[in-house]
Design an enzyme around this catalytic site. Structure first.
Site, PDB file in Angstrom:
ATOM      1  N   CYS A 288       0.830  -1.206   0.000  1.00 17.47           N
ATOM      2  CA  CYS A 288       0.000   0.000   0.000  1.00 17.47           C
ATOM      3  C   CYS A 288       0.860   1.250   0.000  1.00 17.47           C
ATOM      4  CB  CYS A 288      -0.938  -0.012   1.202  1.00 17.47           C
ATOM      5  SG  CYS A 288      -2.103   1.379   1.265  1.00 17.47           S
TER       6      CYS A 288
ATOM      7  N   CYS B 179      -6.322  -3.972   7.104  1.00 22.95           N
ATOM      8  CA  CYS B 179      -7.515  -3.125   7.143  1.00 22.95           C
ATOM      9  C   CYS B 179      -8.667  -3.699   6.333  1.00 22.95           C
ATOM     10  CB  CYS B 179      -7.179  -1.718   6.654  1.00 22.95           C
ATOM     11  SG  CYS B 179      -6.760  -1.590   4.902  1.00 22.95           S
TER      12      CYS B 179
END
Length: 375
Positions: A102, A199
């Site tokens: 990410c 997440c």
């Protein structure tokens, strides 16, 4: 004074980082990243960094700081570059790090590219890492002052160009001071717990989430758990994606080892659908091969051995090592002077020279022979 985008994830770190950028006199605009088309499918409450609650917390922090605030939709990029990659890597028997991915593809590629295109000078984040100017003028990435919060490992994918446009105001701080500062600034996130786990896995059950995504469609659905020394089948599994090298818990093999010691996952063979287990000492890694290297500054000289240290997982131990960049620069070899345990293909090896991050590579294979593959 610079025009900066502050990536505000909804936690205390990004809020204080934005506050410090404002206090330093920069023209700051807060941005929250919408990473899911259906935010409720990702983490909720205080455990994630991509939830509806986080977006609200980020907006309230921006209001307190008196800065403009926007939400940028990065859901397509996040799905393509992070979530799909995570699924594909596990299906292939590898163990990816989605947070590092990410940072590489979203926070310091897509976000920075958009910020620069809009006329901003750089991006501010709440990462714990230090930036220093080296003797040759390069921007160097260093470990944070707070060793327990140091995030230089997950930033080891950043290039020199990205570092030149990055700001990490928290690198010289400790977490307790950051929380105290947030309270003084009347930021409601001052006591908000840190985010943990992945997440986009809503309940924290990675194996269950992967089973839902892959299930019986996966070519490695179901198979044997085998004793690596005797070849005996000890049990069955629902999919190799539910296992990672070094795993001890959740094997459900029942039969104890002859020596009474626990067994660990040694190897995963996704094509055959076999999970091989054995004693911990068989997990010792002495060398590894890395692919897709990314360098934070000057590329090390090819075909020479350089002394260094390496980190093999986030918040993991630092290992004495030697690095060799192969001719052409597409791969590296690492010799570990002290063995590491439970290292799996797909993870990242991040290379350090003292506190300075040299660069990183994706682990393609490991060598468990005492001599090490890199010698």
């Amino acid at each position: 004074m610079a025009r900066l985008v502050a990536a505000m994830l909804g936690g205390v770190d990004s809020a204080v980082a934005a506050a410090r950028a404002v206090e330093a006199g920069h023209d700051v605009t807060g941005v929250h990243l919408a990473l899911s088309r259906n935010p409720r499918s990702y983490r909720s409450g205080a455990r994630g960094c991509c939830s509806i609650e986080d977006a609200g917390d980020a907006r309230r922090a921006a209001d307190v700081l008196g800065i403009p605030f926007y939400v940028w939709d990065m859901s397509t990029e996040f799905a393509d570059e992070v979530v799909d990659d995570f699924v594909a890597e596990y299906a292939a028997g590898r163990t990816p790090n989605p947070c590092l991915r990410c940072n590489e593809k979203i926070k310091f590629a897509a976000v920075l590219d958009r910020a620069l295109a809009l006329g901003f000078d750089g991006v501010v984040t709440g990462h714990y890492a230090l930036l220093e100017t080296g003797a040759g003028g390069d921007v160097e990435l260093h470990r944070a002052q707070d060793a327990g919060k140091d995030q230089s490992y997950v930033l080891g994918v950043l290039t020199q160009e990205q570092l030149r446009h990055s700001h990490f105001p928290l690198g010289g701080s400790v977490k307790t001071d950051v929380r105290a500062e947030a309270a003084r600034r009347d930021l409601q996130v001052a006591t908000k717990p840190d985010s943990h786990d992945i997440c986009f896995v809503a309940d924290g059950d990675n194996a269950g989430w992967l089973r839902e995504k892959l299930g019986e469609r996966a070519p490695n659905h179901g198979g044997a758990i085998v004793d690596d020394e005797t070849g005996e089948e000890l049990g069955r599994h629902d999919g190799t994606y539910g296992y990672t090298i070094g795993q001890r818990k959740g094997l459900r093999i029942g039969t104890p080892a002859p020596d009474g010691k626990p067994r660990f996952v040694l190897d995963i063979e996704p094509v055959e659908g076999t999970v091989r287990v054995g004693p911990r000492e068989r997990l010792a890694v002495h060398g590894l091969e890395g692919i897709r290297p990314r360098w934070c500054g000057t590329v090390p000289v090819a075909d020479t051995w350089d002394d260094c240290t390496v980190q093999l997982r986030a918040h993991g131990d630092e290992h004495r090592a030697r690095l060799r960049v192969h001719e052409g620069g597409e791969s590296v070899s690492v010799e570990l002077l002290d063995p590491a345990y439970g290292i799996a293909p797909g993870q990242a090896v991040v290379v350090y020279d003292g506190s300075r991050v040299v660069g990183s590579a994706t682990i393609a294979s490991t060598d468990r022979s005492p001599a090490g593959s890199a010698r």
